[in-house]
Scaffold this motif. Structure first.
Motif, PDB file in Angstrom:
ATOM      1  N   ASP A   1       0.821  -1.209   0.000  1.00 43.53           N
ATOM      2  CA  ASP A   1       0.000   0.000   0.000  1.00 43.53           C
ATOM      3  C   ASP A   1       0.856   1.261   0.000  1.00 43.53           C
ATOM      4  OD1 ASP A   1      -2.887   0.981   0.379  1.00 43.53           O
ATOM      5  OD2 ASP A   1      -1.828   2.041   1.982  1.00 43.53           O
ATOM      6  N   LEU A   2       2.095   1.137   0.500  1.00 44.19           N
ATOM      7  CA  LEU A   2       2.962   2.305   0.666  1.00 44.19           C
ATOM      8  C   LEU A   2       4.176   2.223  -0.257  1.00 44.19           C
ATOM      9  CD1 LEU A   2       2.513   2.437   4.506  1.00 44.19           C
ATOM     10  CD2 LEU A   2       1.843   4.271   2.950  1.00 44.19           C
ATOM     11  N   ASP A   3       3.948   1.770  -1.452  1.00 44.82           N
ATOM     12  CA  ASP A   3       4.940   1.794  -2.536  1.00 44.82           C
ATOM     13  C   ASP A   3       6.196   0.999  -2.224  1.00 44.82           C
ATOM     14  OD1 ASP A   3       3.066   3.583  -3.486  1.00 44.82           O
ATOM     15  OD2 ASP A   3       4.289   5.356  -3.078  1.00 44.82           O
TER      16      ASP A   3
ATOM     17  N   VAL B   1      11.521   9.215   0.230  1.00 48.88           N
ATOM     18  CA  VAL B   1      10.094   9.273   0.543  1.00 48.88           C
ATOM     19  C   VAL B   1       9.540  10.602   0.067  1.00 48.88           C
ATOM     20  CG1 VAL B   1       8.384   9.394   2.408  1.00 48.88           C
ATOM     21  CG2 VAL B   1      10.238   7.717   2.526  1.00 48.88           C
ATOM     22  N   GLY B   2       8.386  10.542  -0.552  1.00 46.77           N
ATOM     23  CA  GLY B   2       7.695  11.752  -0.999  1.00 46.77           C
ATOM     24  C   GLY B   2       6.228  11.446  -1.225  1.00 46.77           C
ATOM     25  N   PRO B   3       5.488  12.381  -1.781  1.00 47.12           N
ATOM     26  CA  PRO B   3       4.051  12.165  -2.007  1.00 47.12           C
ATOM     27  C   PRO B   3       3.792  10.955  -2.900  1.00 47.12           C
ATOM     28  CG  PRO B   3       4.629  14.476  -2.284  1.00 47.12           C
ATOM     29  CD  PRO B   3       5.920  13.723  -2.178  1.00 47.12           C
ATOM     30  N   ARG B   4       2.637  10.345  -2.718  1.00 47.83           N
ATOM     31  CA  ARG B   4       2.242   9.189  -3.530  1.00 47.83           C
ATOM     32  C   ARG B   4       2.105   9.593  -4.991  1.00 47.83           C
ATOM     33  NH1 ARG B   4      -2.301   7.022  -5.675  1.00 47.83           N
ATOM     34  NH2 ARG B   4      -3.486   8.869  -5.043  1.00 47.83           N
ATOM     35  N   ASP B   5       2.577   8.744  -5.855  1.00 46.32           N
ATOM     36  CA  ASP B   5       2.450   8.960  -7.296  1.00 46.32           C
ATOM     37  C   ASP B   5       0.975   8.863  -7.673  1.00 46.32           C
ATOM     38  OD1 ASP B   5       2.466   8.902 -10.060  1.00 46.32           O
ATOM     39  OD2 ASP B   5       4.204   7.576 -10.205  1.00 46.32           O
ATOM     40  N   ALA B   6       0.430   9.933  -8.235  1.00 48.64           N
ATOM     41  CA  ALA B   6      -0.998   9.968  -8.573  1.00 48.64           C
ATOM     42  C   ALA B   6      -1.371   8.924  -9.609  1.00 48.64           C
ATOM     43  CB  ALA B   6      -1.374  11.361  -9.073  1.00 48.64           C
TER      44      ALA B   6
ATOM     45  N   LEU C   1      -0.467   5.849  -9.557  1.00 48.71           N
ATOM     46  CA  LEU C   1      -0.605   4.546  -8.922  1.00 48.71           C
ATOM     47  C   LEU C   1      -2.023   4.356  -8.392  1.00 48.71           C
ATOM     48  CD1 LEU C   1       2.752   4.408  -6.922  1.00 48.71           C
ATOM     49  CD2 LEU C   1       2.194   3.214  -9.056  1.00 48.71           C
ATOM     50  N   PRO C   2      -2.422   3.112  -8.154  1.00 49.58           N
ATOM     51  CA  PRO C   2      -3.759   2.861  -7.595  1.00 49.58           C
ATOM     52  C   PRO C   2      -3.944   3.576  -6.252  1.00 49.58           C
ATOM     53  CG  PRO C   2      -2.762   0.822  -8.377  1.00 49.58           C
ATOM     54  CD  PRO C   2      -1.695   1.864  -8.441  1.00 49.58           C
ATOM     55  N   GLU C   3      -5.175   3.919  -5.948  1.00 53.68           N
ATOM     56  CA  GLU C   3      -5.479   4.576  -4.680  1.00 53.68           C
ATOM     57  C   GLU C   3      -5.106   3.663  -3.514  1.00 53.68           C
ATOM     58  OE1 GLU C   3      -6.782   7.595  -3.748  1.00 53.68           O
ATOM     59  OE2 GLU C   3      -6.419   8.213  -5.820  1.00 53.68           O
TER      60      GLU C   3
END
Length: 663
Positions: A574-576, A648-653, A655-657
């Motif tokens: 869930d966290l890449d 670490v940085g913001p989630r890649d938009a 990628l799945p929610e």
């Protein structure tokens, strides 16, 4: 001494015991239950039947401690003589000293303290310092007042001893050990920031008892107080305004900043104004707000700030963008106290700041800092190794304990009593006695070889937390098998590999979660090796299709490993795939690291250092350091902590929610 034969027979029984359940254990356990319930009558009734048992000192301690406030001095002295040299003697002496201090019986306190060995209770220390002050007067060491000040400022609650000692030293006229009103106001500020209203009131009462009604208004509504008709016409009024701004800042940083900027700042002295800006800035930094450095910029003198404020200034400067503000990191660390600067985190980040800002002298200082820090022992120690171009590998094991060293451990009565208590279910008591034996029974604690022998004794009995923690106390020797054991290896490796998890990561997490204690249970209800919460376990069991799952099954090894590893894998996916983010999710729930990752893309070491919760920050760093060492052991090859950390940085938009159901 008439009690010596009784104690000697107990020690001989302990040394020869196989540490299996023995006759009388059930009575000891019944007494432990009565102690926890406060059943004084039952304790007194059962004690005669426990005489001669290996854990008699514990039973006798519970019985007398439960009624210590009504016990006679003769009864206390009889106990101290009967169990001379034991942890229970010293524990009861500690309790008796606290009671004598509360009664202000200083002569009896001085007599009782003469035989005290542990000397680790800050409240007893404060009473002892006060007795020394009362006894020696002007001849007392010049450091006495500073030690009282340090202990008092460090205590979180309004405990009697340090508060009373501070009050007495503040009331003294003249003398080098006198505390000042400035100390009391500093204590009030610290307590207000920590949300300790009773400690705030106690500090204010020392210097301005007439201001207590104003303090009540502040505690009820700092905004109403600050927007009312109060004026900064005296020292007391200015300090009360400062306390109101601190109270407001803990809940509404922006409003506190506006009030300080628009109304109160010009009316307050620079030191107080800097402190309040430092509090506002720290609150902002802990919320990972980009405004934090702007608030810190309002501080005109960093020396007015506490170490806690400066630590968050350094963290905010590290997280300021894709490249840290290294000069800001350096200035914050340099302003810390000498003790704070010795923290491995600030030694490492100071070295990195020196390297990044160039200059031959700075690079030389950075290298010296890294060389002094580098080792496989912890998170920043491992990063320092890598900064010097070396990877993490297990060091050579020290020579094993000799037969003589092992025999000395086997005959140590406190170690035996501790293991006996642990193995019949009295883990808290056993742990306390073990710590006493290894760290407090003699000045400086056990030596290196004694610690290795004690750790080996625990390892062989599979008391893994005592094995690990004791071995970790050695400063020079590094026994990797004691520090990083691998119980249940077949089950952990098999299950981890079956679902695509790194077994080293699972071992790193278990070591931090439970120290391999099968029946471990946290204060919030997490259970077993991997410390899984019941609700999390039920959700994960449904995901796995485990029909009929019941939370009590978490104490089964296979079930706990199956559910714990499955949840960890779900969090990791869930966290890449970030081990740092997933470890934070395992400790604090996934919602928080999802929010904490928003902001600039930074090295995961910087991200981990900026985790707002101290417990989770420490947890993530330890899990990743553990993982790196376990990987080196399992693979037989040197490893990189830095590679495991990544960025670490913001989630890649794209990628799945994230899974909104992940608990």
């Amino acid at each position: 001494m008439k009690f010596r034969p009784i104690l000697t027979s107990l020690l001989l029984a302990l040394a020869g015991a196989a540490l299996a359940q023995t006759p009388g254990d059930d009575l000891v356990l019944e007494m432990a239950q009565a102690w926890r319930k406060g059943d004084k009558a039952r304790l007194t009734q059962l004690l005669p039947a426990v005489r001669g048992h290996a854990l008699e000192p514990w039973a006798a301690y519970w019985e007398l401690r439960a009624r210590l406030d009504t016990a006679t001095p003769a009864e206390v002295q009889d106990f101290l003589a009967r169990y001379a040299g034991t942890y229970q003697e010293d524990r009861l002496r500690n309790d008796w000293l606290l009671l004598l201090g509360e009664r202000r019986d200083w002569a009896a306190f001085a007599d009782a303290r003469a035989g005290f060995r542990m000397r680790d209770d800050p409240q007893v220390k404060c009473y002892a310092l006060l007795v020394q002050h009362l006894t020696e007067g002007a001849a007392a060491p010049a450091t006495l007042g500073e030690e009282v000040r340090r202990l008092w400022l460090a205590q979180r609650n309004d405990d009697d001893a340090c508060t009373h000692a501070a009050s007495r030293l503040m009331g003294e006229a003249g003398g080098g050990n006198r505390l000042t009103p400035a100390d009391a106001w500093r204590k009030a500020r610290l307590a207000m920031e920590a949300n300790r209203p009773q400690a705030v009131a106690a500090a204010v009462e020392m210097v301005a008892p007439d201001a207590l009604p104003l303090l009540a208004q502040i505690q009820a509504s700092p905004t109403k107080f600050l927007t009312g008709r109060v004026t900064a016409t005296s020292r007391v009024r200015r300090e009360m305004i400062g306390l109101a701004l601190l109270k407001l800042a803990t809940g509404d940083t922006d409003s506190a900043a506006r009030m300080l900027e628009d109304k109160w700042g010009p009316q307050l002295p620079a030191e107080e104004r800097n402190w309040i800006w430092g509090t506002i800035a720290r609150q902002s930094a802990q919320r990972l707000s980009p405004d934090a450095l702007g608030y810190y910029a309002r501080v005109t003198r960093d020396s007015d700030l506490s170490d806690g404020m400066l630590a968050w200034k350094a963290r905010a400067a590290l997280r300021a963008g894709s490249t840290p503000l290294w000069e800001g990191v350096l200035s914050a660390i340099d302003a810390m106290s000498e003790d704070a600067q010795q923290d491995p985190a600030w030694r490492y980040w100071k070295a990195q700041a020196l390297l990044a800002t160039g200059g031959e002298a700075r690079r030389g200082e950075a290298t010296r800092l890294l060389q002094a820090l580098a080792s496989p022992r912890g998170f920043y120690e491992q990063l320092a190794l890598e900064a010097l171009g070396r990877k993490v590998a297990p060091p050579a094991r020290p020579a094993p304990p000799t037969p003589q060293e092992r025999e000395a451990a086997r005959l140590n009565p406190s170690l035996n009593r501790a293991l006996h208590a642990i193995l019949i279910g009295l883990r808290a008591e056993g742990n306390r006695e073990w710590v006493y034996a290894t760290a407090l029974a003699q000045p400086g604690g056990m030596g290196e070889r004694e610690l290795l022998a004690a750790a080996q004794m625990a390892c062989e009995r599979e008391v893994w937390d005592r094995c690990i923690n004791t071995s970790e106390r050695t400063r020079e020797a590094f026994d990797v098998e004691q520090r990083f054991p691998m119980p249940h290896r077949e089950a952990v490796v098999r299950r981890s590999q079956a679902i695509g998890l790194d077994p080293a990561y699972v071992y790193g997490l278990i070591r931090q979660e439970s120290r391999f204690i099968m029946d471990a249970r946290s204060h919030v209800g997490a259970s077993g090796l991997m410390q899984v919460m019941p609700a999390t376990a039920r959700w994960t069991a449904r995901k796995l299709g485990l029909g009929g799952f019941r939370p009590e099954q978490l104490n089964d090894r296979e079930t706990n490993i199956t559910i714990g590893t499955a949840y960890l894998k779900l969090a990791l996916d869930d966290l890449d795939g970030s081990m740092a983010l997933a470890a934070a999710a395992y400790n604090a729930g996934p919602r928080r690291p999802r929010a904490w990752r928003n902001g600039p893309v930074v090295d995961a070491a910087i991200w981990a250092e900026n985790i707002p919760f101290g417990e989770t920050r420490d947890y993530v760093k330890k899990v990743l350091a553990n993982t790196t060492m376990y990987a080196a052991i399992l693979t037989g090859a040197p490893q990189s902590l830095k590679a495991r950390l990544g960025r670490v940085g913001p989630r890649d938009a794209a990628l799945p929610e994230p899974n909104p159901d992940l608990p």
